[in-house]
Design a protein around this motif. Structure first.
Motif, mmCIF file in Angstrom:
data_model
loop_
_atom_site.group_PDB
_atom_site.id
_atom_site.type_symbol
_atom_site.label_atom_id
_atom_site.label_comp_id
_atom_site.label_asym_id
_atom_site.label_seq_id
_atom_site.Cartn_x
_atom_site.Cartn_y
_atom_site.Cartn_z
ATOM 1 N N SER A 36 0.868 -1.176 0.000
ATOM 2 C CA SER A 36 0.000 0.000 0.000
ATOM 3 C C SER A 36 0.907 1.229 0.000
ATOM 4 O O SER A 36 2.121 1.117 0.179
ATOM 5 C CB SER A 36 -0.934 0.012 1.207
ATOM 6 O OG SER A 36 -0.188 0.092 2.415
ATOM 7 N N ASN A 89 -4.293 9.429 -11.348
ATOM 8 C CA ASN A 89 -4.501 8.155 -10.677
ATOM 9 C C ASN A 89 -3.146 7.473 -10.512
ATOM 10 O O ASN A 89 -2.520 7.059 -11.497
ATOM 11 C CB ASN A 89 -5.452 7.271 -11.499
ATOM 12 C CG ASN A 89 -6.103 6.199 -10.661
ATOM 13 O OD1 ASN A 89 -6.479 6.443 -9.524
ATOM 14 N ND2 ASN A 89 -6.251 5.009 -11.219
ATOM 15 N N LYS A 91 -0.549 4.547 -9.288
ATOM 16 C CA LYS A 91 -0.565 3.095 -9.102
ATOM 17 C C LYS A 91 0.807 2.622 -8.637
ATOM 18 O O LYS A 91 1.829 3.217 -8.964
ATOM 19 C CB LYS A 91 -0.932 2.396 -10.410
ATOM 20 C CG LYS A 91 -2.283 2.792 -10.979
ATOM 21 C CD LYS A 91 -2.555 2.080 -12.296
ATOM 22 C CE LYS A 91 -3.908 2.484 -12.862
ATOM 23 N NZ LYS A 91 -4.207 1.781 -14.142
ATOM 24 N N SER A 93 2.869 -1.263 -8.057
ATOM 25 C CA SER A 93 2.957 -2.725 -7.989
ATOM 26 C C SER A 93 4.361 -3.101 -7.533
ATOM 27 O O SER A 93 5.336 -2.393 -7.824
ATOM 28 C CB SER A 93 2.638 -3.367 -9.344
ATOM 29 O OG SER A 93 3.609 -3.001 -10.307
ATOM 30 N N LYS A 103 -0.205 -5.789 -5.992
ATOM 31 C CA LYS A 103 -0.636 -4.470 -6.449
ATOM 32 C C LYS A 103 -1.392 -3.754 -5.344
ATOM 33 O O LYS A 103 -2.189 -4.365 -4.635
ATOM 34 C CB LYS A 103 -1.517 -4.597 -7.690
ATOM 35 C CG LYS A 103 -0.785 -5.159 -8.908
ATOM 36 C CD LYS A 103 -1.689 -5.182 -10.125
ATOM 37 C CE LYS A 103 -0.952 -5.692 -11.351
ATOM 38 N NZ LYS A 103 -1.820 -5.699 -12.558
ATOM 39 N N SER A 104 -1.132 -2.457 -5.242
ATOM 40 C CA SER A 104 -1.815 -1.642 -4.241
ATOM 41 C C SER A 104 -3.142 -1.143 -4.798
ATOM 42 O O SER A 104 -3.414 -1.235 -5.995
ATOM 43 C CB SER A 104 -0.953 -0.446 -3.848
ATOM 44 O OG SER A 104 -0.888 0.471 -4.928
ATOM 45 N N THR A 105 -3.941 -0.584 -3.919
ATOM 46 C CA THR A 105 -5.135 0.133 -4.349
ATOM 47 C C THR A 105 -4.716 1.457 -4.964
ATOM 48 O O THR A 105 -3.850 2.154 -4.441
ATOM 49 C CB THR A 105 -6.073 0.381 -3.159
ATOM 50 O OG1 THR A 105 -6.439 -0.877 -2.580
ATOM 51 C CG2 THR A 105 -7.323 1.119 -3.586
ATOM 52 N N ASP A 106 -5.299 1.797 -6.102
ATOM 53 C CA ASP A 106 -4.953 3.058 -6.767
ATOM 54 C C ASP A 106 -5.300 4.243 -5.870
ATOM 55 O O ASP A 106 -6.263 4.201 -5.096
ATOM 56 C CB ASP A 106 -5.691 3.186 -8.087
ATOM 57 C CG ASP A 106 -5.244 2.149 -9.110
ATOM 58 O OD1 ASP A 106 -4.300 1.405 -8.801
ATOM 59 O OD2 ASP A 106 -5.848 2.091 -10.192
#
Length: 208
Positions: A36, A89, A91, A93, A103-106
């Motif tokens: 995260s 946005n 991102k 990973s 992968k994190s939450t955007d």
């Protein structure tokens, strides 16, 4: 698999004649990185500091950031400066050295326009040791104004401002402007104060 570590996989074959053959292999089940990150809305031209949070017991991480404006980074905690305002946005990973990808939450991010703190100065009048000046805001995008003058005077209006000074020589003035989103800009100008000194001259000569 519900957990990680070394697992034994066994394949058993049985023929119609009840002949049985088994073969076992060891495999390693690696964990998927749990990742995260945090970042805050910012102003145009002001760096945004991103901080990642990673849970990975085995393997080395490789970071892949996408800042949403066409730029990327492989740092763990990068700082990025946006060159245009708007919504982005972000991102992230993370790939472990064992090939597992997390992968994190955007994160939606907003970059605000900075105001422009410019102003004009105009000499108006001298009265003895006092001089009058006019200050006009010529910038843009400001919601709040802070004027500062070398003699201690302040003002918090957009203007035009009309000020009287009693000093002489070079004199510093400063304007700081802010937006509702906390973006700011500042400008400093020096003016020259030259009061008009008034002398009384007698109209007749009087000998001692």
């Amino acid at each position: 698999f519900v957990d990680t570590g070394v697992k034994i996989i066994t394949l058993t074959l049985k023929s119609q004649e009840n002949c049985v053959h088994s073969k076992s292999e060891k495999i390693y089940v690696a964990e998927t990185p749990i990742v995260s990150f945090t970042g805050k809305n910012s102003c145009l031209g002001v760096p945004v500091d991103f901080k990642s949070n990673l849970y990975l017991n085995v393997g080395l991480p490789t970071y892949a950031w996408d800042f949403g404006d066409g730029t990327i980074s492989a740092q763990s905690n990068p700082s990025h400066t946006y060159l245009s305002s708007g919504n982005f946005n972000v991102k992230l990973s993370v790939t472990s050295s064992l090939g597992c990808v997390g992968k994190s939450t955007d994160l939606p991010l907003q970059i605000f326009v900075k105001p422009v703190a410019s102003y004009s100065t105009e000499y108006l009048l001298s009265r003895g040791l006092e001089t009058d000046w006019k200050f006009v805001f010529t910038g843009s995008g400001a919601d709040y104004y802070e004027w500062y003058f070398e003699d201690g005077q302040t003002d918090f209006q957009m203007g035009p401002l009309f000020k009287t000074f009693s000093k002489t020589g070079d004199f510093k003035t400063k304007l700081i402007v802010y937006t509702n989103q906390g973006c700011y800009d500042s400008s400093i100008q020096s003016i020259f104060l030259k009061p008009e000194l008034l002398y009384h001259l007698p109209n007749a000569f009087s000998p001692n």
